[in-house]
Design a protein around this motif. Sequence first.
Motif, PDB file in Angstrom:
ATOM      1  N   ASP A  38       0.869  -1.179   0.000  1.00 44.83           N
ATOM      2  CA  ASP A  38       0.000   0.000   0.000  1.00 44.83           C
ATOM      3  C   ASP A  38       0.909   1.233   0.000  1.00 44.83           C
ATOM      4  N   TRP A  39       1.237   1.705  -1.200  1.00 39.72           N
ATOM      5  CA  TRP A  39       2.193   2.796  -1.314  1.00 39.72           C
ATOM      6  C   TRP A  39       1.630   4.118  -0.810  1.00 39.72           C
ATOM      7  N   GLY A  40       0.320   4.282  -0.875  1.00 40.11           N
ATOM      8  CA  GLY A  40      -0.278   5.494  -0.318  1.00 40.11           C
ATOM      9  C   GLY A  40      -0.016   5.595   1.173  1.00 40.11           C
ATOM     10  N   ALA A  41      -0.209   4.498   1.882  1.00 42.59           N
ATOM     11  CA  ALA A  41       0.046   4.481   3.326  1.00 42.59           C
ATOM     12  C   ALA A  41       1.523   4.685   3.618  1.00 42.59           C
ATOM     13  N   ARG A  42       2.366   4.113   2.774  1.00 39.13           N
ATOM     14  CA  ARG A  42       3.804   4.261   2.981  1.00 39.13           C
ATOM     15  C   ARG A  42       4.239   5.715   2.782  1.00 39.13           C
ATOM     16  N   PHE A  43       3.652   6.387   1.819  1.00 38.43           N
ATOM     17  CA  PHE A  43       4.030   7.780   1.600  1.00 38.43           C
ATOM     18  C   PHE A  43       3.576   8.651   2.773  1.00 38.43           C
ATOM     19  N   GLU A  44       2.430   8.344   3.342  1.00 35.85           N
ATOM     20  CA  GLU A  44       1.988   9.068   4.534  1.00 35.85           C
ATOM     21  C   GLU A  44       2.963   8.843   5.681  1.00 35.85           C
ATOM     22  N   GLU A  45       3.500   7.629   5.774  1.00 36.28           N
ATOM     23  CA  GLU A  45       4.510   7.339   6.791  1.00 36.28           C
ATOM     24  C   GLU A  45       5.762   8.179   6.559  1.00 36.28           C
ATOM     25  N   LEU A  46       6.158   8.330   5.292  1.00 37.42           N
ATOM     26  CA  LEU A  46       7.310   9.162   4.955  1.00 37.42           C
ATOM     27  C   LEU A  46       7.072  10.608   5.378  1.00 37.42           C
ATOM     28  N   LYS A  47       5.879  11.119   5.128  1.00 36.79           N
ATOM     29  CA  LYS A  47       5.561  12.498   5.528  1.00 36.79           C
ATOM     30  C   LYS A  47       5.748  12.682   7.024  1.00 36.79           C
ATOM     31  N   ARG A  48       5.265  11.720   7.796  1.00 33.31           N
ATOM     32  CA  ARG A  48       5.394  11.827   9.257  1.00 33.31           C
ATOM     33  C   ARG A  48       6.857  11.747   9.678  1.00 33.31           C
ATOM     34  N   LEU A  49       7.619  10.889   9.004  1.00 30.28           N
ATOM     35  CA  LEU A  49       9.024  10.720   9.356  1.00 30.28           C
ATOM     36  C   LEU A  49       9.810  12.010   9.128  1.00 30.28           C
ATOM     37  N   VAL A  50       9.677  12.600   7.940  1.00 32.00           N
ATOM     38  CA  VAL A  50      10.497  13.778   7.614  1.00 32.00           C
ATOM     39  C   VAL A  50      10.043  15.014   8.362  1.00 32.00           C
ATOM     40  N   HIS A  51       8.783  15.036   8.797  1.00 31.37           N
ATOM     41  CA  HIS A  51       8.283  16.221   9.512  1.00 31.37           C
ATOM     42  C   HIS A  51       9.103  16.494  10.763  1.00 31.37           C
ATOM     43  N   ARG A  52       9.629  15.426  11.378  1.00 29.56           N
ATOM     44  CA  ARG A  52      10.414  15.591  12.603  1.00 29.56           C
ATOM     45  C   ARG A  52      11.736  16.306  12.354  1.00 29.56           C
ATOM     46  N   PHE A  53      12.167  16.361  11.092  1.00 27.54           N
ATOM     47  CA  PHE A  53      13.457  16.970  10.771  1.00 27.54           C
ATOM     48  C   PHE A  53      13.330  18.396  10.238  1.00 27.54           C
ATOM     49  N   LYS A  54      12.110  18.905  10.098  1.00 27.95           N
ATOM     50  CA  LYS A  54      11.929  20.245   9.553  1.00 27.95           C
ATOM     51  C   LYS A  54      12.468  21.292  10.517  1.00 27.95           C
ATOM     52  N   SER A  55      13.150  22.271   9.958  1.00 34.34           N
ATOM     53  CA  SER A  55      13.707  23.357  10.766  1.00 34.34           C
ATOM     54  C   SER A  55      12.575  24.185  11.382  1.00 34.34           C
ATOM     55  N   ARG A  56      12.668  24.423  12.661  1.00 33.35           N
ATOM     56  CA  ARG A  56      11.634  25.208  13.333  1.00 33.35           C
ATOM     57  C   ARG A  56      11.631  26.655  12.865  1.00 33.35           C
ATOM     58  N   SER A  57      12.810  27.183  12.590  1.00 34.00           N
ATOM     59  CA  SER A  57      12.908  28.580  12.157  1.00 34.00           C
ATOM     60  C   SER A  57      12.607  28.755  10.673  1.00 34.00           C
ATOM     61  N   GLY A  58      12.751  27.667   9.913  1.00 29.86           N
ATOM     62  CA  GLY A  58      12.565  27.753   8.472  1.00 29.86           C
ATOM     63  C   GLY A  58      13.766  28.329   7.753  1.00 29.86           C
ATOM     64  N   LYS A  59      14.828  28.621   8.496  1.00 32.88           N
ATOM     65  CA  LYS A  59      16.012  29.240   7.902  1.00 32.88           C
ATOM     66  C   LYS A  59      17.137  28.224   7.650  1.00 32.88           C
ATOM     67  N   SER A  60      17.043  27.052   8.253  1.00 34.22           N
ATOM     68  CA  SER A  60      18.070  26.035   8.077  1.00 34.22           C
ATOM     69  C   SER A  60      17.610  24.995   7.064  1.00 34.22           C
ATOM     70  N   TYR A  61      18.539  24.196   6.597  1.00 33.83           N
ATOM     71  CA  TYR A  61      18.199  23.104   5.694  1.00 33.83           C
ATOM     72  C   TYR A  61      17.511  21.992   6.484  1.00 33.83           C
ATOM     73  N   ASP A  62      16.512  21.394   5.869  1.00 34.37           N
ATOM     74  CA  ASP A  62      15.801  20.282   6.506  1.00 34.37           C
ATOM     75  C   ASP A  62      16.466  18.942   6.214  1.00 34.37           C
ATOM     76  N   CYS A  63      17.153  18.865   5.086  1.00 34.65           N
ATOM     77  CA  CYS A  63      17.736  17.580   4.696  1.00 34.65           C
ATOM     78  C   CYS A  63      18.805  17.801   3.633  1.00 34.65           C
ATOM     79  N   ILE A  64      19.577  16.755   3.388  1.00 33.67           N
ATOM     80  CA  ILE A  64      20.561  16.692   2.313  1.00 33.67           C
ATOM     81  C   ILE A  64      19.995  15.786   1.220  1.00 33.67           C
ATOM     82  N   VAL A  65      20.108  16.196  -0.042  1.00 30.71           N
ATOM     83  CA  VAL A  65      19.706  15.341  -1.160  1.00 30.71           C
ATOM     84  C   VAL A  65      20.896  15.185  -2.105  1.00 30.71           C
ATOM     85  N   PRO A  66      21.469  13.990  -2.221  1.00 29.78           N
ATOM     86  CA  PRO A  66      22.567  13.757  -3.169  1.00 29.78           C
ATOM     87  C   PRO A  66      22.041  13.799  -4.601  1.00 29.78           C
ATOM     88  N   VAL A  67      22.721  14.534  -5.469  1.00 27.63           N
ATOM     89  CA  VAL A  67      22.272  14.665  -6.859  1.00 27.63           C
ATOM     90  C   VAL A  67      23.464  14.539  -7.806  1.00 27.63           C
TER      91      VAL A  67
END
Length: 446
Positions: A38-67
């Motif tokens: 159930d990929w829909g449920a899994r994506f909702e799980e991802l949303k909850r997981l990454v929310h914990r890493f969001k910067s409170r101030s909004g001025k810092s990076y929330d994550c690193i993405v290798p490209v």
Amino acid sequence: MRYCRRCLYPENHPLNLVLDHQGICSGCRVHEEKDLLDWGARFEELKRLVHRFKSRSGKSYDCIVPVSGARDSWFMVHVVKNVLGLKPLLVYYNGHYNTELATRNLAYMRQAFDCDLTGLNVSAETVKAVTRASIKHLGSIYWHVLAGQTVWPVRAAVQYRVPLIIWGAHQGIDQVGMFSHLQKVEMTRKYRKDHDLMGAEIEDLVAKYPELRNYNTRPFAYPDDEELEAIGVRGIYLNNFLRWDSKSQNELMIKLFSYETAEQKRTFDTYSDTDSYHYSGLHDLIKFRKLGYGKVTDHACREIRLRRMTRQQGLEMVRNYQCDDIPHDTSVFCEWLGMPQEELLAHVDRHRDPKAWEHDGQKWQLKSSVLDTDIEPDAQLGLLEEWSDFVKTGARKPDSIPDKHVLIGKGYVDGFGPEGPVASTQLPDSCFGSHLPSVSALEDLL
């Protein structure tokens, strides 16, 4: 040599693919999960997981993405920024084998998503020295790229104090089924060494080839555990939360952002590795001479597993594209490295897999090929969609004729700014697979 009865992979796959009692490989078995979870449920799980890493101030990076600008880079950044609403720092390792298309795609990507981008540019002489060592030790011209791409994002996480790294697909899951999607494996130092780096860290190369001590090889070294623990570095893979489908994902990026593609040597895939001058040329020849199969087999297996291509169609792709001819980019590489072609290929010969090759006293002979197998198609799954060719977009710079490595390109693209394509925040249905059975159905099967 045994071959999977569903896809085309041989049992000597370097990531330790396993064939079960029915002759189906572990990679195909794990791919079955894509039609069950159930990929829909899994994506909702991802949303909850990454929310914990969001910067409170909004001025810092929330994550690193290798490209890299190619493969799934665009899709990853689109999901992270436009769908998950995170503020990523994009991180890339300069692989030194860049094409002009690579520098354009990287520049367009930065502009399209309006993200900060930081890169690691190791000294060319250091890269050459490390590459000479990796050719001798592993028969690989790509070790430095794999090492750089898998360590610089981790070093950036420590340096910028950003604990979350969001990677794309875990190769051990998506290609050989080393792990299940249910395990939700994360980035580890051990997997990087044993599989990405073929069992050799930079320290191992330096120990065997003392001349490397004359160069600064620290950029290839993994951070100490103390550094990682101080920041709490954690690396997750999107393919644990999305139904991973590189073809569909790249075609979405072509539609939304005009991602540039190009015809590749020795394969039908025009999307994956357009950033490298050697990946589908010399690098693929080396892969074939070591293992007895090339990238076209990887690409055909992926399409068979995603149920867009029959096994017979995959065999035709291999028959049309796989070859032992020395590609024209070999001379460019040898001139760059300062190593005669004969010496390079002699080092590669020492790493030929005896399961695939034998020497008759005069020349090397391929002992076994998937093209020579006679396997009944009863293990084939039904197609979910008809096969369609990979798109060739044409160059945004029509007069571009790549004939050399492009180390660094300019950091912007003329005429591409805020008025460029607007990103959609919707993902294609195929990523969620809402029509598929729930995860409980898979658990019943297991």
